[in-house]
Structures are given as C-alpha cells and as structure tokens.
Scaffold this active site. Structure first.
Site, PDB file in Angstrom:
ATOM      1  N   LYS A  34       0.714  -1.152  -0.073  1.00 12.90           N
ATOM      2  CA  LYS A  34      -0.074  -0.011   0.087  1.00 12.90           C
ATOM      3  C   LYS A  34       0.917   1.260   0.020  1.00 12.90           C
ATOM      4  O   LYS A  34       0.668   2.303  -0.700  1.00 12.90           O
ATOM      5  CB  LYS A  34      -0.989  -0.116   1.029  1.00 12.90           C
ATOM      6  N   ASN A  35       2.033   1.354   0.702  1.00 10.64           N
ATOM      7  CA  ASN A  35       2.696   2.575   1.158  1.00 10.64           C
ATOM      8  C   ASN A  35       3.647   2.665   0.082  1.00 10.64           C
ATOM      9  O   ASN A  35       4.334   3.589  -0.172  1.00 10.64           O
ATOM     10  CB  ASN A  35       3.417   2.711   2.522  1.00 10.64           C
ATOM     11  N   CYS A  95      -5.975   8.505   8.713  1.00  7.17           N
ATOM     12  CA  CYS A  95      -6.179   8.072  10.113  1.00  7.17           C
ATOM     13  C   CYS A  95      -5.761   9.217  11.133  1.00  7.17           C
ATOM     14  O   CYS A  95      -4.859   9.745  10.943  1.00  7.17           O
ATOM     15  CB  CYS A  95      -5.347   6.930  10.300  1.00  7.17           C
ATOM     16  N   ARG A 105       0.869  14.904  11.186  1.00  5.35           N
ATOM     17  CA  ARG A 105       1.643  14.691  10.257  1.00  5.35           C
ATOM     18  C   ARG A 105       1.715  15.781   9.563  1.00  5.35           C
ATOM     19  O   ARG A 105       1.142  15.687   8.269  1.00  5.35           O
ATOM     20  CB  ARG A 105       1.189  13.053   9.422  1.00  5.35           C
ATOM     21  N   ASP A 118       3.980   1.158  12.426  1.00  2.00           N
ATOM     22  CA  ASP A 118       2.846   0.531  11.580  1.00  2.00           C
ATOM     23  C   ASP A 118       2.504  -0.984  12.406  1.00  2.00           C
ATOM     24  O   ASP A 118       1.601  -1.614  12.018  1.00  2.00           O
ATOM     25  CB  ASP A 118       2.751   0.525  10.061  1.00  2.00           C
ATOM     26  N   ARG A 145      -8.926  -0.085   4.089  1.00  2.00           N
ATOM     27  CA  ARG A 145      -7.657   0.716   3.566  1.00  2.00           C
ATOM     28  C   ARG A 145      -6.487   0.260   3.383  1.00  2.00           C
ATOM     29  O   ARG A 145      -5.527   0.851   2.560  1.00  2.00           O
ATOM     30  CB  ARG A 145      -7.452   1.900   4.554  1.00  2.00           C
TER      31      ARG A 145
END
Length: 420
Positions: A24-25, A118, A123, A307, A399
């Site tokens: 995903k990242n 989230c 951030r 994470d 997600r």
C-alpha cells in the site's frame, strides 16, 4: 450499505500458506509519480484497497485515463488538464498530497487542500512545502488551501528536520524534472523510497542513494518511457501475518515477501521465543506457547515500524511478564488501548509509553477499529481470544488489507464479514 463488522471466533491455530499483496505504502507514491510521465505506465501487483481506489479517483479527476484489471493497472497521464485536487478527495486520504510534487514539477503549478487520513497524530505537510520552497516554488495558503507555483524548479540542497517518508517522496518527484542537482539530507530510508527511485529511474529519472540518508537527484529534461513495473510486497502485511501465526501458536508459510524489509519485526518475535525461518522470498513462522515479554521502541526505518506497534501490543498482552512499548513516531497512536482492555488486556499508558502486563487469556468482546493498524490488531486479538469478537469500523481495515478475512479463512481462521 449497512454497517459492516468482522466476526471472529478465536482459539484456532492458523496453518497453511498465504501470499502477501503489493505494498500500500509503495503503490500510492508510484501512482502519483505516473503524473510525471507523458506516456502510458503499466503497474503490476496492485493491491485492491480503498486507498488505491481513492488515488485512482484523484488521478482521474486530474484527467488521467486508467484501466484496472485484477492486480494490473494501466495509467495514461498524457491527457492531464487539471492541477487542482478536489478537497473531498484530499480529505479521504493523507497520501493524496503526494500528487503535489509531480504536478508542480510537470506543470509549474498545483492547488490542493490539507489532506485527511487516520487520526493517529499530527503529520504536518510543512516539510513537503519547505522542500518545494527550497526548489524555488512560491507557496500561498488560504482558507485551508495550498497553492504552489514555480516557473522553473531548480536543484538545491535540502535538509529534512525529520526523515519524513512523504516529504522525501514528494521532493524526489518534484526534483526529478528540476534544473540541476538536488540533494536530500536526512532522507527517509524506507524500502518504499527505494521502490519509488527504481520506478522513477525506469521512467528516465536520474536518482541514486535511496535507502541511505542522502539522496541525489540529477534533474532530467523529460520523463516518459513506456514502462511496466511491479510494486514491492507489503512489509506491514507480512509483519501482521507473522504476528497472527505467532499469536495463534500456528504454523504459516508467508509467500511473496522480502525478509530484509521485516528484520526489526523478525528480531523481536525471535527474542520473544518464536521460531522463524527465512528463505529467499518466503518466511515460515512457527508459534510457541508461553512467549517472553519485550521492550519495543518505534523508530523510522530500519527501526521497529510504528505500523506494527498495535499488532505487537496485542501479541505482548499474552506474553509472560511485563513489556514496554515506546511510541516515538505518532503521539496519538495508543487509541486502541481501550479496545484491547475490553478483551481483558492489562495495559497502562504513561505518556509515550505503554506498560503491558501479560495475561493468561483474552476474551471476545465488541470492539471498534480506531485506525487501520489498530483494526488489524483487533482481528489478531480475536483470533487468539476465547469466544467471539465483533470488530466494528471495518472500513479502516479495508484501507490497507486486501480481502483480509477471506485470506485468513484459508489458514483455518473462523472469521466472516456481516453487515446490518
């Protein structure tokens, strides 16, 4: 669409093999980077996630044409006309800010609102903007909107106050078409940064140093070779499956992974007494009863990933002895503690640290996923707990994990999705 829930009945050791999806990242910055090209790009190993759907919508709203079949996505950015991202799309997902660097670089202008995502802590986007300013952009902020303009970006030396992944990626993309050489110091070192460098270089960029703390970008005149590129496997998904195997005292073969990307997680699980065998692109985890307590500090890569913090916290809830987890990345990343306590975990939060006293068992409860990784950790808790756990707020999990319940079912987990 009714409220969806995951219903998990625990106590079954997971057994079998599972294949890790594309990261995903990594896929989100790669999709943003397609905006730098004038030709068609084919991406392989694309995970079917809500965040990927959102990024696809962002690119389409700018004028890109996209075909998505299974895990292959074709992006044609040649018809892009807009340089403004709709606020609704920015609010949906934090990573939508990654289109700013490529749009600024290719079109000399970008307009966007502050992004969402989230709620695990601040951030700030200021490191991204400082990078754009250093490259010669003018920034105007007005009523929650950011507008950046630059007739021509020029290479420079940029020192990041913090090794932010998003800022490193955005500056790399912005600088790839800038005039001259850009050097990013104190750059993030995550594997996803290396993946972005490899992708951009295949497009025709000249970047080296990703994975180290100094990255050098020699500006190219244009990017746009027709390429196909396979995204790296998801290291957080790998880590989540590793903890699932350990927590249920099962035995799981994890395929399509890069063991070097999860070294910090492997080291901690081994320290706890879990048996792990690594092969070229596979990891075999054999759970053992009565694992040891640990001390963990989350840090930027190659340190222990934030994470994976919630997943390790639920694992340590059943360890022998007292563990301490210190969260150094996001200040609000202990929102899941209250939900873990509902399942019988004994956790005390003291500032940025959580003290976890191991208990002999967890029991099923109705719990709420507060964010993506907390949701995954609650699923893991449910797999290890007695009786049935009902997890609400499943949209958070979707997600970042593709068909999580279906894949866990293949390992023998008793888990299903229900909706009102």
């Amino acid at each position: 669409m009714g409220m969806e829930r995951l219903v998990v009945t625990g106590g079954v050791p997971l057994k079998g093999s599972i294949t890790v999806s594309g990261a995903k990242n990594a896929i989100l910055p790669l999709l943003a980077a397609c905006l730098l090209s004038k030709n068609r790009v084919v991406l392989e190993g694309v995970p079917c996630l809500n965040d990927v759907r959102t990024m696809k919508e962002v690119l389409e709203s700018l004028g890109a044409k996209i075909k998505w079949t299974g895990s292959v996505m074709e992006v044609d950015p040649s018809s892009i006309t807009s340089v403004g991202v709709h606020p609704d799309l920015m609010r949906k997902m934090r990573a939508s800010n990654l289109v700013m660097g490529p749009l600024l670089s290719r079109f000399g202008r970008v307009k966007a609102s502050y992004p969402g995502g989230c709620t695990i802590g601040s951030r700030p986007i200021d490191l991204h903007l400082k990078g754009f300013i250093a490259l010669g952009a003018r920034i105007a902020e007005d009523h929650g909107f950011i507008e950046a303009e630059a007739f021509k970006l020029r290479g420079t030396e940029i020192h990041l106050d913090f090794p932010s992944v998003g800022a490193t990626e955005n500056i790399m993309m912005a600088a790839s078409l800038a005039e001259g050489t850009t050097i990013i110091r104190n750059a993030a070192r995550e594997p996803e940064i290396i993946d972005l460098q490899n992708f951009l270089n295949k497009l025709g960029a000249r970047i080296r140093g990703a994975g180290l703390d100094t990255i050098r970008i020699d500006g190219a005149r244009r990017l746009g070779k027709e390429i196909s590129y396979r995204v790296i496997p998801d290291r957080i998904e790998t880590g989540t499956f590793m903890v699932a195997a350990a927590l249920t005292q099962g035995e799981v073969l994890i395929k399509n992974t890069i063991p070097e990307h999860v070294e910090a997680v492997t080291a901690k699980l081994r320290e706890a007494g879990i048996k792990i065998r690594e092969e070229e692109d596979r990891i075999i985890v054999s759970g053992q009863p009565g694992w040891n307590a640990l001390d963990i500090r989350t840090l930027p890569f190659p340190g222990f990933p934030t994470d994976m913090q919630p997943q390790m916290m639920i694992f340590l809830s059943l360890a022998q002895g007292t563990s301490i987890i210190t969260e150094n990345i996001f200040e609000n990343r202990f929102q899941h503690v209250g939900e873990f306590r509902r399942m019988g975990a004994q956790i005390q939060v003291e500032g940025r640290s959580a003290v976890i006293r191991g208990v002999s068992r967890l029991t099923g409860a109705v719990v709420q996923a507060t964010d993506l990784r907390a949701g995954a950790a609650l699923v893991l808790g449910g797999l290890a707990a007695e009786n049935t756990t009902i997890i609400e707020g499943v949209h958070h999990i979707d997600r970042g994990y593709e068909n999580l319940e279906t894949r866990l079912q293949m390992l023998g987990a008793k888990i299903c999705r229900t909706s009102d």
